[in-house]
Design a protein around this motif. Structure first.
Motif: not given
Length: 493
Positions: A353-370, A397-404
């Motif tokens: 939680r404090l030290w995730p293996l990567v700090g972010s994950a990436d995605r790319r849309s393959v279709a229009p999205y709302d 989000i792992h360090r967001d006081a709203t959830y943790w």
């Protein structure tokens, strides 16, 4: 001719300013971007870690469901709302089935063939072929191989540490992970303590993505792919890629011709189950296994030992659990024993939680999205065409006081049986989530647990300094102040 240069710079400036209006023209909040650099100026010049650039926006727009960030000139959406994250990663996966950066085999013949870079049906087929390599049954079979490598580490430390000593844990963890992956992915038994110049270790230290220069290659492919291809920029230099290829193909040949006995490892899975794939495809997956697992697993072990060092009362609580285990020679099923250690599991989860293996994950849309309204009740909403980039803010989000509550405090009890059910879905995702989650997560955690079980039964760690500063010149989370901890031998009564 100077006027041509002035004209070129002027055109680039105004082109950049126009590109950097993508979010503001659609009512999406973003921190002020810098022409040409977007929101990555400090990252580019090594003044800020990649995750800190994301965190700046995440913390600035707490009332928003999502906000914008520019990776140079590429508009990138950062979702803050866990429900929106769920939609992107799981419910609407078919609209976000690709990773963000795409480097195909035409650009980089080795790296472009790996699972992360593949798209569409090629990705699905490869994922199905590789999944058995990381099943519980396969990991159970690989646990003894991990134990052999862990024992080599403990033996080395036993010869080095007489009482207590400050040690560079990076050397320890990197050597262990190299030997584990060499054994389980390439089928070679190596000992990087007695043979620090072994070929796999040498190649790994050159090929692994661990500094700003390597990260800039990915950003380069995202922002100016044609130029990168023209300049023949490779993620892994051609000479190193060729050596990796020859090494792995020789191991494949030995297995197919039964020159060595079968072993319950990654390479055997490929030999047994992937006749439809070319050797070049198999080499690419083995190299990905190495690159993706090398730095990340070593960092998991280091940060675990760091948190034990700065929380000695928790280290003793864990030691009590580990000390209840029978001697190594009496353990018949190491996988079963290690995976049933409840407090170790809680501690690993909290480290991730404090030290995730990567700090972010990436995605790319393959279709229009709302993406829906920018905040509840807003009239502004982003309806994006195919191709929009998304960075999922795992570290933030792992360090967001709203959830943790008290998010920066190391508290393994967050993951106790009684409290684990209270975790808000999609606020804890150290390996991503959905169909594109990290395929090697079980392997990485098991490798870390095997090492930690052996190491912490004999040694304890103490901190030289308490520091959570991140190295600005790294893609993953690396400590800015180095990896040194005090290692002290436990004198058992």
């Amino acid at each position: 001719m100077w006027w041509l240069l002035v004209l070129l710079v002027t055109c680039l400036y105004f082109y950049s300013r126009n590109r950097l209006k993508y979010f503001s023209s659609r009512g999406v909040r973003t921190l002020p971007p810098i022409p040409l650099f977007g929101n990555l100026t400090a990252v580019t010049f090594g003044r800020e870690n990649f995750v800190e650039a994301i965190a700046a926006g995440y913390n600035a727009f707490k009332d928003q469901r999502y906000f914008g960030l520019y990776q140079y000139l590429v508009p990138t959406l950062i979702p803050r709302d866990p429900e929106l994250i769920r939609r992107i990663m799981v419910r609407d996966f078919n609209s976000f089935s690709d990773r963000g950066v795409h480097i195909d085999a035409d650009c980089d013949p080795l790296f472009g063939r790996n699972l992360i870079m593949l798209t569409g049906s090629k990705w699905r087929s490869m994922r199905v072929s590789l999944s058995p390599a990381f099943s519980a049954a396969r990991c159970r079979g690989m646990a003894p191989l991990m134990a052999d490598s862990a024992s080599a580490v403990v033996n080395f430390i036993t010869e080095t540490v007489k009482g207590k000593q400050a040690m560079d844990l990076n050397t320890i963890t990197m050597s262990y992970v190299n030997d584990v992956i060499a054994s389980c992915a390439f089928g070679f038994a190596v000992n990087s303590f007695t043979e620090p110049d072994n070929i796999i270790y040498r190649l790994g230290k050159k090929a692994v993505i661990q500094d700003t220069n390597q990260v800039m290659k990915f950003f380069g492919y995202e922002n100016m792919k044609s130029i990168m291809k023209l300049l023949q920029v490779k993620i892994i230099p051609t000479e190193d890629a060729d050596q990796f290829s020859r090494l792995f193909k020789s191991a494949l040949k030995a297995r197919r011709e039964k020159l060595v006995p079968p072993r319950p490892d990654f390479i055997q899975t490929l030999v047994d189950a992937t006749e439809e794939l070319s050797d070049d495809d198999l080499v690419a997956q083995a190299v990905l296994f190495y690159i993706a697992g090398y730095d990340t697993t070593a960092n998991l072990i280091y940060y675990f030992l760091y948190e034990m060092a700065v929380n000695p009362h928790l280290q003793e609580k864990l030691y009590d659990e580990l000390n209840s285990l029978p001697p190594d020679e009496e353990i018949k099923d190491l996988y079963e024993v290690v995976t049933q250690l409840e407090y170790l599991e809680m501690c690993v989860n909290e480290v991730l939680r404090l030290w995730p293996l990567v700090g972010s994950a990436d995605r790319r849309s393959v279709a229009p999205y709302d993406f829906g309204p920018t905040y509840p009740g807003s009239k502004d909403r982003l309806v994006a065409p195919a191709g929009i980039h998304v960075w999922l803010p795992i570290y933030s989000i792992h360090r967001d006081a709203t959830y943790w509550p008290e998010p920066n405090i190391f508290e393994p009890e967050r993951f106790s049986k009684e409290r684990k059910a209270n975790i808000v879905p999609y606020t804890y995702m150290p390996f991503g989530n959905g169909p594109r989650h990290c395929i090697g997560s079980r392997f990485a955690v098991l490798a870390a647990k095997v090492f930690l079980t052996k190491f912490l039964r004999m040694y304890k760690t103490k901190a030289l300094v308490e520091s959570t500063r991140l190295s600005p010149r790294a893609f993953i989370l690396r400590p800015a102040d180095g990896y040194k901890l005090i290692v002290e031998y436990r004198h058992k009564e």
